[in-house]
Scaffold this motif. Structure first.
Motif, short mmCIF file in Angstrom:
data_model
loop_
_atom_site.label_atom_id
_atom_site.label_comp_id
_atom_site.label_asym_id
_atom_site.label_seq_id
_atom_site.Cartn_x
_atom_site.Cartn_y
_atom_site.Cartn_z
N PHE A 5 37.46 51.70 54.32
CA PHE A 5 37.12 50.92 53.13
C PHE A 5 38.42 50.50 52.45
O PHE A 5 39.50 51.00 52.77
CB PHE A 5 36.21 51.71 52.18
CG PHE A 5 36.84 52.90 51.52
CD1 PHE A 5 37.19 52.87 50.17
CD2 PHE A 5 37.06 54.08 52.22
CE1 PHE A 5 37.75 53.97 49.55
CE2 PHE A 5 37.62 55.19 51.61
CZ PHE A 5 37.97 55.14 50.27
N VAL A 6 38.29 49.58 51.51
CA VAL A 6 39.44 49.06 50.79
C VAL A 6 39.75 49.98 49.61
O VAL A 6 38.86 50.33 48.84
CB VAL A 6 39.18 47.62 50.28
CG1 VAL A 6 40.38 47.11 49.48
CG2 VAL A 6 38.88 46.70 51.45
N LEU A 7 41.01 50.36 49.48
CA LEU A 7 41.43 51.24 48.40
C LEU A 7 41.69 50.44 47.11
O LEU A 7 41.72 49.22 47.12
CB LEU A 7 42.71 51.97 48.80
CG LEU A 7 42.59 53.06 49.87
CD1 LEU A 7 43.97 53.58 50.25
CD2 LEU A 7 41.70 54.20 49.40
N GLY A 8 41.93 51.18 46.02
CA GLY A 8 42.44 50.57 44.80
C GLY A 8 41.43 50.33 43.71
O GLY A 8 40.38 49.73 43.95
N HIS A 9 41.75 50.82 42.50
CA HIS A 9 40.90 50.52 41.34
C HIS A 9 41.73 50.14 40.11
O HIS A 9 41.16 49.90 39.06
CB HIS A 9 39.99 51.70 41.01
CG HIS A 9 40.72 52.98 40.75
ND1 HIS A 9 40.87 53.95 41.72
CD2 HIS A 9 41.34 53.45 39.65
CE1 HIS A 9 41.57 54.96 41.22
NE2 HIS A 9 41.87 54.68 39.95
N GLU A 10 43.05 50.10 40.24
CA GLU A 10 43.92 49.65 39.15
C GLU A 10 44.45 48.27 39.53
O GLU A 10 45.39 48.16 40.32
CB GLU A 10 45.08 50.62 38.95
CG GLU A 10 44.65 52.05 38.65
CD GLU A 10 45.82 53.02 38.61
OE1 GLU A 10 46.99 52.55 38.63
OE2 GLU A 10 45.58 54.24 38.56
N VAL A 11 43.85 47.22 38.99
CA VAL A 11 44.21 45.87 39.43
C VAL A 11 44.28 44.91 38.25
O VAL A 11 43.68 45.13 37.19
CB VAL A 11 43.21 45.32 40.47
CG1 VAL A 11 43.24 46.14 41.75
CG2 VAL A 11 41.79 45.28 39.90
N SER A 12 45.03 43.84 38.46
CA SER A 12 45.11 42.76 37.47
C SER A 12 45.38 41.46 38.20
O SER A 12 45.89 41.46 39.33
CB SER A 12 46.21 43.04 36.45
OG SER A 12 47.47 43.17 37.09
N GLY A 13 45.05 40.34 37.57
CA GLY A 13 45.26 39.05 38.20
C GLY A 13 44.69 37.93 37.35
O GLY A 13 44.69 38.01 36.11
N HIS A 14 44.18 36.90 38.01
CA HIS A 14 43.62 35.74 37.30
C HIS A 14 42.23 35.40 37.87
O HIS A 14 41.96 35.60 39.05
CB HIS A 14 44.52 34.50 37.48
CG HIS A 14 45.75 34.54 36.64
ND1 HIS A 14 46.87 35.27 36.99
CD2 HIS A 14 46.05 33.94 35.45
CE1 HIS A 14 47.80 35.12 36.06
NE2 HIS A 14 47.34 34.31 35.12
N VAL A 15 41.38 34.87 37.01
CA VAL A 15 40.07 34.40 37.45
C VAL A 15 40.26 33.20 38.36
O VAL A 15 40.98 32.26 38.03
CB VAL A 15 39.19 34.01 36.24
CG1 VAL A 15 37.91 33.33 36.71
CG2 VAL A 15 38.87 35.25 35.41
N ARG A 16 39.62 33.23 39.50
CA ARG A 16 39.68 32.11 40.45
C ARG A 16 38.40 31.27 40.41
O ARG A 16 38.45 30.04 40.54
CB ARG A 16 39.90 32.61 41.87
CG ARG A 16 40.07 31.50 42.92
CD ARG A 16 40.47 32.11 44.25
NE ARG A 16 40.82 31.09 45.24
CZ ARG A 16 39.97 30.57 46.12
NH1 ARG A 16 38.69 30.96 46.11
NH2 ARG A 16 40.37 29.67 46.99
N ALA A 17 37.27 31.93 40.22
CA ALA A 17 36.00 31.20 40.18
C ALA A 17 34.97 32.06 39.46
O ALA A 17 35.06 33.29 39.45
CB ALA A 17 35.51 30.86 41.59
N VAL A 18 33.99 31.40 38.85
CA VAL A 18 32.91 32.13 38.18
C VAL A 18 31.58 31.67 38.76
O VAL A 18 31.40 30.51 39.15
CB VAL A 18 32.92 31.90 36.65
CG1 VAL A 18 34.21 32.43 36.05
CG2 VAL A 18 32.75 30.42 36.31
N GLY A 19 30.64 32.62 38.83
CA GLY A 19 29.32 32.30 39.31
C GLY A 19 28.43 31.74 38.22
O GLY A 19 28.85 31.58 37.06
#
Length: 336
Positions: free
Chosen positions: A58-72
């Motif tokens: 599975f994919v690790l990681g729960h501390e993340v930040s970034g930018h919105v790319r798309a919204v539903g």
């Protein structure tokens, strides 16, 4: 898109995965930064974190930040390009009445990058992730995404400080100056603690504690200053807890922040009775991540928690650095 999967003990792989499109009520995020947490390290070292046992990749990681790319569909208030971090928890069903206000203890909760459920919950160490809009936390003006990667662990620290009660004007002790311990120092200062004493066996950790706002940094909690009335045990070492309980003043509060071993441990608990010590647990956080981004925007002390930056393709080296470099604290991955 690229994602960092764990396939077994010390077996990290960069894999290609299809980008997860946002459905109704969801948001797709370009992840720029990811912080390596103790649970990520635990899966990497042993395939187990606490009681969660890895059964498949599975994919690790729960501390993340970034930018919105798309919204539903049916998402409002979030737009493409908005800088954000993510609350990693998602709950299903109502919260029992007796746990009102304590969503972190919800009996049906999933967390990004966790093997607690099967199938496991993929995490945020990927170029693109899709989460529920309610999990998205916009960043306030002045907070860049690099520092914002500390929002989740700072939320943990702020929750721990709130578990202690009112620390305004208090002399507090923080034992264990890893990333969470350092952020507890930052959070205690923000909550009005008058003096902070840090304790750690390692010289680099004590130096980092002073930079993060501690007034003094010692190598032991023995012969504790009697003015200390609140202690945060952030190392998860039974010997540290034992020393705190023996040394702290009567009618004090001790908050267990560090994860203790899942097996029986030897700690002298008689002092809890004879000194009427309040010994409290703390687990993750509720909504403190929203307060964490505000604190990160106005205070740069948390910057001292980040010790190393490595690219996603160097993830194996990043994990090794986290556990073997004596100068390491929070190691972060540049993802996007």
């Amino acid at each position: 898109m690229r994602a960092l999967e764990i396939h077994g003990v010390q077996d990290l792989r960069i894999v290609d995965r299809p980008a997860p499109d946002p459905g109704p009520g969801q948001v797709q995020i370009c992840v720029e930064w990811g912080g390596i947490c103790g649970s990520d390290i635990a899966y990497w070292r042993r395939g187990i974190s606490g009681t969660a046992v890895m059964a498949h990749p599975f994919v690790l990681g729960h501390e993340v930040s970034g930018h919105v790319r798309a919204v539903g569909e049916d998402v409002s208030g979030l737009a493409e390009g908005l800088p954000v971090t993510v609350h990693p928890a998602r709950t299903t069903g109502p919260l029992p009445t007796r746990l009102a206000g304590r969503d972190n203890l919800h009996p049906h909760l999933t967390y990004l990058g966790s093997a607690a459920q099967d199938p496991h919950t993929d995490g945020g160490f990927a170029e693109l992730i899709t989460v529920d809009a309610a999990q998205v936390v916009p960043l306030p003006p002045g907070l860049d995404t690099r520092r914002a990667v500390l929002a989740e662990p700072l939320g943990v620290a702020m929750h721990a400080v709130r578990r202690a009660g009112d620390v305004h004007g208090a002399h507090v002790l923080v034992a264990g100056c890893g990333p969470i311990g350092l952020l507890v120092i930052v959070a205690a200062r923000a909550a009005g603690a008058a003096r902070v004493t840090a304790v750690d066996l390692a010289v680099p950790a004590r130096e980092r504690a002073l930079a993060a706002g501690a007034d003094e940094a010692l190598d032991s909690a023995e012969d504790m200053d009697p003015s200390i009335t609140v202690a945060f045990e952030a190392s998860g070492a039974p010997a540290s807890l034992d020393t705190i309980l023996r040394s702290i003043s009567r009618a004090s509060v001790v908050v267990q922040v560090g994860n203790l071993p899942p097996t029986p441990i030897s700690v002298s608990l008689g002092q809890v009775v004879s000194k009427e010590i309040d010994y409290r647990g703390t687990y993750r956080f509720v909504a403190e991540i929203e307060d964490a981004v505000e604190l990160l925007a106005r205070d740069d002390l948390a910057e001292h928690v980040i010790s190393h930056e490595l690219a996603l393709e160097d993830a194996a080296a990043a994990f090794t650095t986290q556990v073997s470099d004596p100068t390491s604290s929070k190691v972060v991955l540049r993802i996007g």
